[in-house]
Design a protein around this motif. Structure first.
Motif, mmCIF file in Angstrom:
data_model
loop_
_atom_site.group_PDB
_atom_site.id
_atom_site.type_symbol
_atom_site.label_atom_id
_atom_site.label_comp_id
_atom_site.label_asym_id
_atom_site.label_seq_id
_atom_site.Cartn_x
_atom_site.Cartn_y
_atom_site.Cartn_z
ATOM 1 N N ALA A 58 0.825 -1.211 0.000
ATOM 2 C CA ALA A 58 0.000 0.000 0.000
ATOM 3 C C ALA A 58 0.861 1.265 0.000
ATOM 4 O O ALA A 58 0.545 2.246 -0.670
ATOM 5 C CB ALA A 58 -0.935 -0.004 1.210
ATOM 6 N N LYS A 59 1.974 1.236 0.729
ATOM 7 C CA LYS A 59 2.828 2.421 0.840
ATOM 8 C C LYS A 59 3.857 2.537 -0.287
ATOM 9 O O LYS A 59 4.425 3.605 -0.490
ATOM 10 C CB LYS A 59 3.638 2.364 2.155
ATOM 11 C CG LYS A 59 2.877 2.739 3.395
ATOM 12 C CD LYS A 59 3.800 2.685 4.617
ATOM 13 C CE LYS A 59 4.997 3.593 4.561
ATOM 14 N NZ LYS A 59 4.842 4.947 5.032
ATOM 15 N N GLY A 60 4.125 1.404 -0.969
ATOM 16 C CA GLY A 60 5.222 1.379 -1.929
ATOM 17 C C GLY A 60 6.543 1.517 -1.191
ATOM 18 O O GLY A 60 7.451 2.227 -1.612
ATOM 19 N N ARG A 61 6.650 0.834 -0.052
ATOM 20 C CA ARG A 61 7.828 0.974 0.814
ATOM 21 C C ARG A 61 8.904 -0.048 0.447
ATOM 22 O O ARG A 61 8.604 -1.216 0.214
ATOM 23 C CB ARG A 61 7.374 0.747 2.258
ATOM 24 C CG ARG A 61 8.470 0.907 3.332
ATOM 25 C CD ARG A 61 7.816 0.718 4.691
ATOM 26 N NE ARG A 61 8.706 0.742 5.813
ATOM 27 C CZ ARG A 61 8.830 1.782 6.655
ATOM 28 N NH1 ARG A 61 8.138 2.879 6.451
ATOM 29 N NH2 ARG A 61 9.617 1.706 7.692
ATOM 30 N N PRO A 62 10.201 0.384 0.426
ATOM 31 C CA PRO A 62 11.286 -0.561 0.149
ATOM 32 C C PRO A 62 11.297 -1.689 1.196
ATOM 33 O O PRO A 62 11.119 -1.422 2.381
ATOM 34 C CB PRO A 62 12.550 0.292 0.287
ATOM 35 C CG PRO A 62 12.093 1.716 0.186
ATOM 36 C CD PRO A 62 10.684 1.747 0.664
ATOM 37 N N PRO A 145 3.978 1.575 10.163
ATOM 38 C CA PRO A 145 4.765 2.722 9.726
ATOM 39 C C PRO A 145 3.825 3.917 9.600
ATOM 40 O O PRO A 145 2.613 3.757 9.743
ATOM 41 C CB PRO A 145 5.257 2.302 8.345
ATOM 42 C CG PRO A 145 4.171 1.411 7.831
ATOM 43 C CD PRO A 145 3.575 0.718 9.042
ATOM 44 N N SER A 146 4.359 5.092 9.334
ATOM 45 C CA SER A 146 3.490 6.236 9.080
ATOM 46 C C SER A 146 2.605 5.916 7.865
ATOM 47 O O SER A 146 3.046 5.275 6.918
ATOM 48 C CB SER A 146 4.338 7.472 8.824
ATOM 49 O OG SER A 146 5.351 7.201 7.867
ATOM 50 N N ALA A 147 1.341 6.388 7.915
ATOM 51 C CA ALA A 147 0.344 5.974 6.921
ATOM 52 C C ALA A 147 0.329 6.875 5.683
ATOM 53 O O ALA A 147 -0.727 7.353 5.256
ATOM 54 C CB ALA A 147 -1.041 5.923 7.574
ATOM 55 N N ASN A 148 1.518 7.100 5.116
ATOM 56 C CA ASN A 148 1.641 7.901 3.902
ATOM 57 C C ASN A 148 2.217 7.032 2.794
ATOM 58 O O ASN A 148 2.783 5.980 3.060
ATOM 59 C CB ASN A 148 2.604 9.077 4.156
ATOM 60 C CG ASN A 148 3.918 8.582 4.756
ATOM 61 O OD1 ASN A 148 3.944 8.105 5.892
ATOM 62 N ND2 ASN A 148 4.987 8.656 3.991
ATOM 63 N N THR A 149 2.103 7.492 1.555
ATOM 64 C CA THR A 149 2.830 6.853 0.467
ATOM 65 C C THR A 149 4.310 7.079 0.763
ATOM 66 O O THR A 149 4.691 8.163 1.199
ATOM 67 C CB THR A 149 2.453 7.520 -0.876
ATOM 68 O OG1 THR A 149 1.059 7.304 -1.092
ATOM 69 C CG2 THR A 149 3.232 6.936 -2.035
ATOM 70 N N PRO A 153 5.260 13.477 2.787
ATOM 71 C CA PRO A 153 5.194 13.905 4.188
ATOM 72 C C PRO A 153 4.279 12.986 5.000
ATOM 73 O O PRO A 153 3.252 12.525 4.488
ATOM 74 C CB PRO A 153 4.604 15.316 4.093
ATOM 75 C CG PRO A 153 4.925 15.782 2.703
ATOM 76 C CD PRO A 153 4.871 14.555 1.850
ATOM 77 N N SER A 154 4.626 12.730 6.248
ATOM 78 C CA SER A 154 3.812 11.864 7.108
ATOM 79 C C SER A 154 2.441 12.496 7.359
ATOM 80 O O SER A 154 2.307 13.712 7.375
ATOM 81 C CB SER A 154 4.523 11.640 8.442
ATOM 82 O OG SER A 154 5.698 10.903 8.235
ATOM 83 N N PRO A 155 1.412 11.660 7.550
ATOM 84 C CA PRO A 155 0.046 12.171 7.707
ATOM 85 C C PRO A 155 -0.275 12.578 9.141
ATOM 86 O O PRO A 155 -0.063 11.809 10.069
ATOM 87 C CB PRO A 155 -0.815 10.968 7.303
ATOM 88 C CG PRO A 155 0.027 9.776 7.602
ATOM 89 C CD PRO A 155 1.467 10.191 7.539
ATOM 90 N N LEU A 182 5.042 15.055 14.397
ATOM 91 C CA LEU A 182 6.136 14.327 13.743
ATOM 92 C C LEU A 182 6.446 13.049 14.513
ATOM 93 O O LEU A 182 6.069 12.880 15.673
ATOM 94 C CB LEU A 182 7.357 15.209 13.464
ATOM 95 C CG LEU A 182 7.992 16.053 14.549
ATOM 96 C CD1 LEU A 182 8.791 15.204 15.487
ATOM 97 C CD2 LEU A 182 8.891 17.087 13.893
ATOM 98 N N GLU A 183 7.150 12.140 13.837
ATOM 99 C CA GLU A 183 7.269 10.769 14.314
ATOM 100 C C GLU A 183 8.103 10.625 15.588
ATOM 101 O O GLU A 183 8.876 11.506 15.944
ATOM 102 C CB GLU A 183 7.892 9.871 13.221
ATOM 103 C CG GLU A 183 7.235 9.933 11.867
ATOM 104 C CD GLU A 183 7.809 11.043 11.011
ATOM 105 O OE1 GLU A 183 8.446 11.960 11.557
ATOM 106 O OE2 GLU A 183 7.611 10.985 9.791
ATOM 107 N N SER A 184 7.965 9.437 16.192
ATOM 108 C CA SER A 184 8.630 9.141 17.464
ATOM 109 C C SER A 184 10.154 9.185 17.357
ATOM 110 O O SER A 184 10.734 8.983 16.291
ATOM 111 C CB SER A 184 8.219 7.737 17.933
ATOM 112 O OG SER A 184 8.646 6.753 17.005
#
Ligand code: TXA
Ligand code: MG
Length: 350
Positions: A58-62, A145-149, A153-155, A182-184
């Motif tokens: 869904a994210k296209g994450r490596p 993970p953060s729910a962005n593509t 930018p993170s959502p 912003l993230e942890s």
């Protein structure tokens, strides 16, 4: 992969029922985006490789970039990690639930796809009631993970998640705008001295105060292919809008005059400029679009606004985004600069 995403609103009358529906989706191997205090996460059963695969798709994450595993209690950590030392326990006691991810030695039960093939796992107990209840009800640990593509930018709101992932995930829980933005903080606690791999609201100073020492293991730039990354996320471009971003750092007067000059030049070429700036800087500048980072001495306001601002400006018909680098660098300011420097295509020191 589903093509209809169920949107669950936290303020709906039958929220408890809807939340248990979301937990069932996770139990059955599906994907659910949910709010945390930092940013929205995209969750799936961390122990089910097929479910975790759906997050990457869904994210296209490596595939080599590991996921943070979210727990609803400290006790749950013992099922997922081993050799947890006193430093780790102290940090948990001080900062959990909260915006701190601890990298620990993984137990075999955590699948390779979740750890990105590493022998460690990142654990976090989020300080958000919806997130905690969802994890508890799903009866498992939740990789999120953060729910962005990947790369965007993170959502910080459910709308951002919908922009990126509608039709690609099973459900989204809309809990409004997140608290921190912003993230942890990610900290490696596998050794004697904790190493900060990603800055966040829990600062290096906070960690040092709690356990006596700390090392900084991150840089504010994306690492080259040839460099060794202690955290795989360091190798990938992050937080980037499609519009070109220039971050301008330096003395406030210089930053202002550089901005004014760049805007004048752009306008001569018929180009439009967006500004992401503190109140103090933006006052005297005439950009075509503007998003406020709040007050220069209050980096928590900027933390809350940077991803929202980058997304907002990116949605406008502009050719360039100028970012104000006059913010205070203390506390969460270090994390704000880290994200801004990574988002920037160019950094000007003036
Ligand atoms: O605040 C947060 O941490 C949010 C919310 C949803 O909890 N999650 C988040 O996840 O930001 P993500 O996947 O976007 O970022 C996780 C970062 C990546 O840079 C990854 O490389 C690093 O943590 N990471 C995860 N597991 C790791 C491990 N075992 N060793 C080193 N780095 C790890
Ligand atoms: Mg992310």
């Amino acid at each position: 992969m589903s093509n209809k995403t169920l949107v669950i609103r936290a303020d709906s009358d039958n929220f408890e029922e809807e939340l248990s529906k979301a937990a069932s989706i996770i139990k059955e191997g599906g994907t659910v985006a949910f709010p945390t205090e930092t940013v929205y996460g995209l969750g799936a059963n961390a122990l089910d490789p097929d479910a975790v695969k759906k997050i990457f798709a869904a994210k296209g994450r490596p595939a080599d970039n590991p996921l943070i595993v979210h727990v609803s209690s400290k006790d749950q950590c013992e099922d997922l990690a081993e050799d947890i030392n006193q430093t780790a326990f102290r940090l948990m006691d001080e900062f959990w639930p909260g915006p701190l991810t601890l990298i620990l030695k993984a137990k075999k039960i955590v699948p390779e796809i979740t750890t990105g093939g590493l022998d460690t796992v990142g654990l976090r107990m989020p300080a958000n009631d919806i997130a905690l209840e969802l994890i508890r009800m799903s009866g498992t640990a939740v990789a999120a993970p953060s729910a962005n593509t990947s790369g965007r930018p993170s959502p910080t709101s459910a709308e951002h998640v919908i922009q990126d992932l509608d039709g690609k995930i099973d459900a989204i829980i809309d809990g409004g705008i997140v608290e921190i933005g912003l993230e942890s903080t990610v900290v490696d606690v596998t050794g004697d001295i904790p190493v900060v791999l990603r800055p966040g609201q829990v600062s290096a100073e906070d960690i040092k105060e709690c356990v006596g020492h700390v090392e900084i293991g991150y840089t504010d730039r994306t690492l080259e292919e040839s460099e060794t990354a202690r955290s795989p996320g360091m190798k990938y471009t992050h937080y980037s809008p499609e519009t070109k971003v220039i971050l301008i750092e330096g003395r406030p007067e210089n930053v202002k005059s550089t901005m004014t000059e760049l805007i004048t030049n752009c306008h001569k070429e018929g180009k439009m400029v967006g500004l992401l700036a503190t109140e103090e800087t933006s006052g005297s500048i005439n950009a075509d679009e503007m998003f406020s980072l709040g007050k220069r001495n209050e980096p928590a306001q900027a933390a809350h606004s940077i991803f929202m601002g980058l997304r907002h400006l990116d949605s406008k018909e502009i050719d360039l985004i100028l970012v104000d680098g006059t913010l205070k660098t203390e506390g969460i300011g270090a994390a704000v600069f880290n994200r801004l420097r990574k988002a920037a295509d160019e950094i000007k020191k003036v």
